[in-house]
Motif scaffolding. Structure first.
Motif, PDB file in Angstrom:
ATOM      1  N   ALA A 563       0.854  -1.183   0.000  1.00 31.54           N
ATOM      2  CA  ALA A 563       0.000   0.000   0.000  1.00 31.54           C
ATOM      3  C   ALA A 563       0.890   1.233   0.000  1.00 31.54           C
ATOM      4  N   ALA A 564       0.506   2.231  -0.772  1.00 26.70           N
ATOM      5  CA  ALA A 564       1.288   3.467  -0.840  1.00 26.70           C
ATOM      6  C   ALA A 564       1.199   4.207   0.485  1.00 26.70           C
ATOM      7  N   ASN A 565       2.347   4.698   0.947  1.00 27.71           N
ATOM      8  CA  ASN A 565       2.371   5.504   2.169  1.00 27.71           C
ATOM      9  C   ASN A 565       1.743   6.872   1.909  1.00 27.71           C
ATOM     10  N   ARG A 566       1.150   7.428   2.960  1.00 29.00           N
ATOM     11  CA  ARG A 566       0.422   8.685   2.806  1.00 29.00           C
ATOM     12  C   ARG A 566       0.841   9.689   3.866  1.00 29.00           C
ATOM     13  N   ALA A 567       0.657  10.961   3.522  1.00 34.96           N
ATOM     14  CA  ALA A 567       0.919  12.059   4.451  1.00 34.96           C
ATOM     15  C   ALA A 567      -0.094  13.153   4.167  1.00 34.96           C
ATOM     16  N   THR A 568      -0.148  14.137   5.046  1.00 34.25           N
ATOM     17  CA  THR A 568      -1.041  15.282   4.853  1.00 34.25           C
ATOM     18  C   THR A 568      -0.206  16.505   4.497  1.00 34.25           C
ATOM     19  N   GLY A 569      -0.619  17.199   3.451  1.00 33.23           N
ATOM     20  CA  GLY A 569       0.122  18.372   3.018  1.00 33.23           C
ATOM     21  C   GLY A 569      -0.736  19.234   2.123  1.00 33.23           C
ATOM     22  N   ASN A 570      -0.099  19.983   1.223  1.00 31.28           N
ATOM     23  CA  ASN A 570      -0.875  20.786   0.279  1.00 31.28           C
ATOM     24  C   ASN A 570      -0.381  20.529  -1.131  1.00 31.28           C
ATOM     25  N   LEU A 571      -1.195  20.997  -2.081  1.00 31.21           N
ATOM     26  CA  LEU A 571      -0.903  20.773  -3.496  1.00 31.21           C
ATOM     27  C   LEU A 571      -0.385  22.037  -4.185  1.00 31.21           C
ATOM     28  N   GLY A 572       0.086  22.988  -3.399  1.00 34.88           N
ATOM     29  CA  GLY A 572       0.720  24.169  -3.960  1.00 34.88           C
ATOM     30  C   GLY A 572      -0.222  25.208  -4.499  1.00 34.88           C
ATOM     31  N   MET A 573      -1.457  25.258  -4.015  1.00 31.94           N
ATOM     32  CA  MET A 573      -2.423  26.252  -4.479  1.00 31.94           C
ATOM     33  C   MET A 573      -2.491  27.386  -3.457  1.00 31.94           C
ATOM     34  N   ALA A 574      -1.802  28.480  -3.740  1.00 34.27           N
ATOM     35  CA  ALA A 574      -1.731  29.579  -2.781  1.00 34.27           C
ATOM     36  C   ALA A 574      -3.019  30.389  -2.710  1.00 34.27           C
ATOM     37  N   ASP A 575      -3.898  30.261  -3.698  1.00 29.82           N
ATOM     38  CA  ASP A 575      -5.089  31.107  -3.759  1.00 29.82           C
ATOM     39  C   ASP A 575      -6.319  30.453  -3.123  1.00 29.82           C
ATOM     40  N   THR A 576      -6.150  29.347  -2.411  1.00 29.69           N
ATOM     41  CA  THR A 576      -7.311  28.678  -1.826  1.00 29.69           C
ATOM     42  C   THR A 576      -6.914  27.909  -0.581  1.00 29.69           C
ATOM     43  N   LEU A 577      -7.901  27.703   0.282  1.00 30.44           N
ATOM     44  CA  LEU A 577      -7.713  26.835   1.444  1.00 30.44           C
ATOM     45  C   LEU A 577      -7.995  25.372   1.093  1.00 30.44           C
ATOM     46  N   ALA A 578      -8.526  25.124  -0.113  1.00 33.99           N
ATOM     47  CA  ALA A 578      -9.047  23.804  -0.458  1.00 33.99           C
ATOM     48  C   ALA A 578      -7.980  22.729  -0.537  1.00 33.99           C
ATOM     49  N   ASP A 579      -6.699  23.109  -0.638  1.00 35.08           N
ATOM     50  CA  ASP A 579      -5.650  22.087  -0.734  1.00 35.08           C
ATOM     51  C   ASP A 579      -4.825  21.990   0.547  1.00 35.08           C
ATOM     52  N   ASP A 580      -5.246  22.694   1.613  1.00 31.10           N
ATOM     53  CA  ASP A 580      -4.404  22.777   2.808  1.00 31.10           C
ATOM     54  C   ASP A 580      -4.314  21.466   3.587  1.00 31.10           C
ATOM     55  N   ALA A 581      -5.302  20.586   3.440  1.00 32.95           N
ATOM     56  CA  ALA A 581      -5.295  19.333   4.201  1.00 32.95           C
ATOM     57  C   ALA A 581      -5.412  18.140   3.257  1.00 32.95           C
ATOM     58  N   ALA A 582      -4.697  18.213   2.149  1.00 37.42           N
ATOM     59  CA  ALA A 582      -4.770  17.148   1.141  1.00 37.42           C
ATOM     60  C   ALA A 582      -4.021  15.913   1.613  1.00 37.42           C
TER      61      ALA A 582
END
Length: 857
Positions: A563-582
Motif C-alpha cells: 500500500a502506498a504511504n500517505r501524508a497530509t500536506g498541500n498541493l501548492g495552491m496559494a489562492d485557496t484553502l481547499a488544498d491545505d489538508a490534502a
C-alpha cells in the motif's frame, strides 16, 4: 373480456390513479374467481370428477409454478443432485419462469424475496446490501455463484461485490439459494450460497426475444437461443442490452450497457465438457441518501428543494469533473472524470467444466474459470447534513483571514458563472458532497475439483464427496476523493466561498472551482492472494428414514500486498484553502504479508416421518477470511456459528419449509468513514463487537385448486449487538455502550405474501397477482437513536399468454409508499442523527411500471 384502450391504461397508471390500478388487479382476481366457481352447480358425479381434476391440477400447478417447490432437483450445497424435500437444510429454488413473474428490479430484490435474507435494493442495479439471517456484514458472507463457482474468489472486492458480476437475464435457467446448512463446505466465506444456473443447449432448438419498457425511461432487449450445432455439440447463447434514466433523478442516464454469454457443450461417452464465455460492459448509478429536513429546525421539510422520492444530489455539472490529487510521488496531478460513468464494470469470463462418470462408480466434476474485471467508479457520496450558509462561512473566516491578507468579507458565488449566490434561495442552506473516483483491476483463476461416489458399508449407504478448491487472485486499486460545496437543492450547482478585500477584489477562496478540499482521501495499492481448500463431505443413509451428514473444509491463504504511504500536506495552491489538508502519496510503499488457515465444518441430520413430513437439524461453522491486503497487524477473521432445526411438509396442496435458527457472529467489524463538516476531509474509525441472532424463517405455498395459489415467505429474528468497542491508537479499546441493541438497518420482522389467480378467456391464459411486502422497524445507528420506521409496499403483476407470446405488466410500490432503507452511513452509523426521526436517508423507489413482451420460438 372487454379490451381496455391504450389511453385508458395510460390514465390508469398515472401516479394520481394508483387506487384504480389496485382496483384493476382486484377486479381481475374477482372475475377469475367467478369464472372458476360457475361450474359448481352440477350434479354430484360431475362435482366429484371436477374436484379430483382440480386437485390434480393444483398439484401440477404447485410443482410447476410455486415460488417454493419441494419436488425440484437441486445441485447447490450437495455432492450430488437431490430433491428439495430430501435436503437437510433450507434451500429455495426458482425457475426462470418464476423469476420472470416476480419481475425483480435487480439481483438484491430477487434474493431479498426469499426467507432468511434481508436485502436493501435501493442502491441501484448493483452494490446493494443483503444480510443472511441477521449477519450484519452487508453481503460478504454470502457467495454469489454462476453454475456452481463464484466469478471472483473474494465476495467483497474493492468497492464492488460479486453481485455486480452476475446479472440475471434470459440465459438464467434457475437460481438456488442455500441458507446455512452445508454452505461452508462447498464454498469459501459462505454462510449462504446463491447459485445462478445458466441454460445449456439441447436436442430441441429453442429461444426467446424480450423487450422491456418502463416509465423510468427503461428500454431493455433480452434474447437467447439454444440447440444442437452438430453431432455431440450443443450451444446456448444470449444476453441483454439496456438503458434506463433511473429510478431517481441523477441528471443523466443512470444505467447503460449489457452482457453477452455463450455456453458450448460437447457430450462424451461418459460425460460432457462445457466451455463458457461471458462479456459484461455496464455502467450503473449509485443512489445515495438525501437530506429530508432542515437540521436547524427538524420540523421543516426540504421537499420544496429536493423531491423525497426521486431527488438526488447528483449533477450533470460533474460530467467533466477535474480531480486534482497527488501522483505516486506526492506531486499534483489533474484528470477529467465523468460522474455519469457511475460504476462502470467491464468483466470477461472464460470457463471450462468437465463432468465424467467412471465405470467403478466414481463421478468427477471439475470447474475451471479465468476472470478479469476492469472497473472505474465515479460517485458523489453523501457527506454531512445541510449546513447554515452563514454559520459555515463564519467557521472558515479565521482561516481565510490568516491565509489572505486584506480579506474584508466572504461571499458565495456560482462556480460556473461567477454570479452571486443568494443562500436565501435555498432556505439559507448549503451542502457538501464527496466525489469518489477510483480505478480497479481484478484478475482471478480458480478451479474446483470434486469426486463423488456411493458406497455400501455394513448395510448402510454413504455418498462421499472429496474436493479441492484452488484460487489465485490479484487486485490493484487507485482512488481519489474530492469534496465539493453545493447549493442545497436537487441536482445542485456548485458554489464557491470567496474572500474579497475592501475594494471588492478577490484575494483568495475558501473553495476553488467548487471544491472544499482537494485530496480529501488518496490511496493506492496492490494485493495478491493464493488459497488452497481441500474438503470432504459424507451423506450416511442410516435407515430409509434417517440420514446423517457431515463435512469439513480447511482453507489456507497466502496474502502478499503493498500500500502506498500517505501524508497530509498541500498541493501548492496559494489562492485557496481547499488544498491545505490534502492526503498525499509519499512515493514510499509499505509491504504486507500474512499466511493464515481456517477450518469450516458442518454436521446435520434428516428424518422423514413419512413421504409427506420430515424434520432436520444442522450445526455449522463458517469463517470470513481476511480480505485482500490483510496483514498480521490488521488480521480479523469473523466466524458465523449457525444452529438450525427445521420441519418440512409436502402435502397435496400445501408445501411448508420452516426453520428455527440461531446465529452467533464474532467479531462484528465496523469501519466508518465520516467527513469533517468544516474541512471536508475523510476521517475513519474502527469498531469490534459480536452479534447473536435467534430467529425463524417460513416458506410456504398453498394451492387449494387450479385457479389460485398463495405464497408466503416470512422471517422473524431478534438480532442483538454486544461487547462493542472502538479500536484506537496502539490497539487500545474504548467501550461503546450498545449492549442488546439492534444492528443498524436490520429489521426483526420482514417478509412477503402473494396471492395469484389463474384464468383463461378464449385463447388467452391469464395470471394476476399482488405481492405484499413488509419490513419492520430498524435503526440507522448502533445506539438505536434514529429510527427507520417500518413500512409495507404492494406490487401488482398481470401476465397474459397466447401461443408463443407473453405480455406482462408489473407495477412496484403500487400505493406510492415513502420509506427509508438507511440513514446516512457516512455520519450516523454509531450515534445516529441527533433526532428520533431521520433527517437524512435513502428512500425506496416510488411507484414504477414496466411492460414486458416476450416471444418464444
Amino acid at each position: 373480456m372487454i379490451a381496455m384502450p391504450a389511453w385508458a391504461v395510460a390514465r390508469l397508471l398515472h401516479p394520481a390513479r394508483a387506487p384504480l390500478a389496485s382496483a384493476l388487479a382486484l377486479a381481475l382476481c374477482c372475475q377469475a374467481a367467478s369464472a372458476q366457481q360457475a361450474p359448481i352447480a352440477q350434479d354430484e358425479t360431475q362435482t366429484d370428477v371436477a374436484g379430483a381434476t382440480a386437485a390434480t391440477d393444483a398439484r401440477a400447478r404447485r410443482g410447476e409454478d410455486g415460488i417454493f417447490s419441494l419436488d425440484r432437483m437441486i445441485v447447490t450445497g450437495a455432492g450430488q443432485a437431490q430433491s428439495q424435500f430430501e435436503a437437510s437444510y433450507a434451500i429455495t429454488s426458482m425457475t426462470a419462469e418464476q423469476i420472470d413473474k416476480l419481475a425483480p428490479l435487480n439481483l438484491a430484490s430477487l434474493i431479498g424475496s426469499m426467507p432468511g435474507i434481508y436485502a436493501e435494493s435501493t442502491g441501484g442495479e448493483v452494490q446493494n446490501v443483503y444480510r443472511i439471517r441477521g449477519i450484519p456484514d452487508e453481503g460478504s458472507f454470502a457467495v454469489i455463484q454462476e453454475d456452481g463457482i463464484s466469478p471472483y474468489p473474494d465476495n467483497n472486492g474493492y468497492f464492488y461485490k460479486t453481485e455486480g458480476l452476475v446479472r440475471p437475464d434470459l440465459m438464467t435457467e434457475s437460481v438456488e439459494t442455500v441458507r446455512g446448512g452445508p454452505s461452508p463446505i462447498f464454498a469459501s466465506n459462505a454462510a449462504a450460497i446463491v447459485n445462478f444456473v445458466t441454460r445449456q443447449g439441447g436436442e430441441t432448438p429453442e429461444g426467446a426475444v424480450r423487450t422491456t419498457v418502463g416509465d423510468t425511461g427503461l428500454y431493455r432487449l433480452d434474447g437467447y437461443w439454444s440447440g444442437k450445432l452438430a453431432q455431440d455439440w450443443y450451444l446456448a447463447a444470449g444476453g441483454f442490452v439496456r438503458r434506463n434514466d433511473g429510478y431517481r433523478d441523477v441528471d443523466f442516464p443512470a444505467d447503460e450497457g449489457g452482457q453477452f454469454r455463450v455456453n458450448l457443450m460437447h457430450t462424451l461417452d461418459a460425460g460432457k465438457l462445457t466451455f463458457s464465455f461471458k462479456h459484461l460492459d455496464d455502467r450503473n448509478a449509485f443512489y445515495m441518501p438525501i437530506p429530508l429536513y432542515d437540521p436547524r429546525d427538524t420540523s421543516r421539510s426540504l421537499d420544496h428543494l429536493i423531491d423525497r422520492f426521486t431527488g438526488t444530489l447528483s449533477t450533470s455539472a460533474l460530467e467533466r469533473a477535474e480531480i486534482i490529487s497527488s501522483d505516486a510521488n506526492g506531486r499534483p496531478q489533474r484528470e477529467l472524470r465523468d460522474l455519469s460513468d457511475g460504476r462502470h464494470m467491464k468483466f470477461n469470463h472464460v470457463g471450462a467444466n468437465l463432468d465424467l462418470a467412471f465405470d467403478n462408480g466414481w463421478n468427477l466434476s471439475n470447474k475451471f474459470v479465468i476472470n478479469r474485471l476492469d472497473m472505474t467508479f465515479d460517485a458523489l457520496y453523501s457527506s454531512n447534513a445541510p449546513q447554515d450558509a452563514t454559520a459555515y462561512a463564519n467557521s472558515r473566516r479565521a482561516a481565510a483571514a490568516a491565509a489572505f491578507p486584506g480579506l474584508a468579507s466572504l461571499r458565495y458565488v456560482y462556480t460556473a458563472t461567477g454570479a452571486a449566490f443568494d443562500p436565501a434561495s435555498t432556505d439559507g442552506l448549503v451542502i457538501q458532497g464527496q466525489y469518489r473516483a477510483m480505478n480497479v483491476r481484478a484478475d482471478s483463476v480458480a478451479d474446483d475439483l470434486r469426486m463423488t461416489r456411493g458406497f455400501d458399508w455394513g448395510g448402510d449407504t454413504h455418498d462421499i464427496t472429496l474436493g479441492l478448491y484452488t484460487a489465485y487472485y490479484a487486485r490493484a486499486y487507485d482512488s481519489r476523493y474530492q469534496s465539493y460545496l453545493f447549493e442545497m437543492r436537487q441536482n445542485p450547482r456548485m458554489i464557491d466561498l470567496l474572500g474579497y478585500d475592501a475594494a471588492g477584489n478577490v484575494v483568495g477562496g475558501v473553495t476553488k472551482d467548487g471544491v472544499v478540499i482537494y485530496g480529501a482521501d488518496r490511496s493506492q495499492g496492490k494485493a495478491y492472494t493464493s488459497m488452497l481448500a481441500p474438503y470432504i463431505a459424507d451423506t450416511w443413509q442410516v435407515t430409509d428414514a434417517l440420514r446423517l451428514e457431515g463435512g469439513v473444509r480447511h482453507e489456507r491463504y497466502r496474502y502478499r500486498a503493498w500500500a502506498a504511504n500517505r501524508a497530509t500536506g498541500n498541493l501548492g495552491m496559494a489562492d485557496t484553502l481547499a488544498d491545505d489538508a490534502a492526503r498525499l502519496l509519499t512515493g514510499a510503499r509499505t509491504p504486507s504479508a500474512l499466511d493464515v488457515g481456517v477450518t469450516n465444518w458442518t454436521a446435520g441430520f434428516n428424518y422423514d416421518l413419512s413421504d409427506k413430513v420430515g424434520v432436520y437439524g444442522r450445526v455449522s461453522r463458517a469463517h470470513r477470511a481476511p480480505s485482500e491486503g490483510a496483514n498480521a497487524g490488521n488480521v480479523n477473521i469473523p466466524t458465523a456459528e449457525q444452529f438450525e432445526l427445521g420441519s418440512k411438509l409436502n402435502l397435496d396442496t400445501l408445501d411448508v419449509f420452516a426453520t428455527a435458527f440461531y446465529t452467533k457472529y464474532d467479531p462484528y467489524n465496523i469501519g466508518t468513514s465520516a467527513v469533517n463538516p468544516v474541512t471536508g476531509a475523510a476521517e475513519s474509525k474502527d469498531y469490534r463487537g459480536s452479534v447473536t441472532n435467534p430467529g425463524i424463517e417460513l416458506a410456504a405455498v398453498w394451492t387449494p385448486n387450479d385457479w389460485f395459489r398463495f405464497d408466503a415467505n416470512v422471517t422473524y429474528n431478534r438480532t442483538e449487538v454486544s461487547d462493542l468497542t472502538e479500536v484506537v491508537d496502539n490497539g487500545a479499546v474504548a467501550i461503546v455502550d450498545v449492549e442488546g441493541n439492534m444492528p443498524n438497518r436490520q429489521p426483526r420482522l420482514y417478509g412477503n405474501l402473494s396471492p395469484t389467480v389463474f384464468f383463461s378467456t378464449g385463447a388467452l391464459d391469464w395470471e394476476t397477482s399482488l405481492r405484499y411486502a413488509y419490513v419492520g422497524k430498524r435503526y440507522a445507528d448502533l445506539e438505536n437513536t434514529t429510527e427507520l420506521a417500518a413500512y409495507d409496499t404492494l406490487a401488482a403483476n398481470i401476465l397474459v399468454r397466447s401461443g408463443a407470446w407473453d405480455v406482462q405488466l408489473a407495477v412496484d410500490n403500487l400505493t406510492n409508499t415513502f420509506a427509508l432503507t438507511e440513514g446516512n452511513p457516512r455520519t450516523d452509523t454509531i450515534s445516529g442523527q441527533g433526532t428520533r426521526e431521520p433527517i437524512y436517508g435513502r428512500p425506496i423507489y416510488e411507484r414504477n411500471t414496466r411492460l414486458v413482451v416476450t416471444y418464444h420460438f
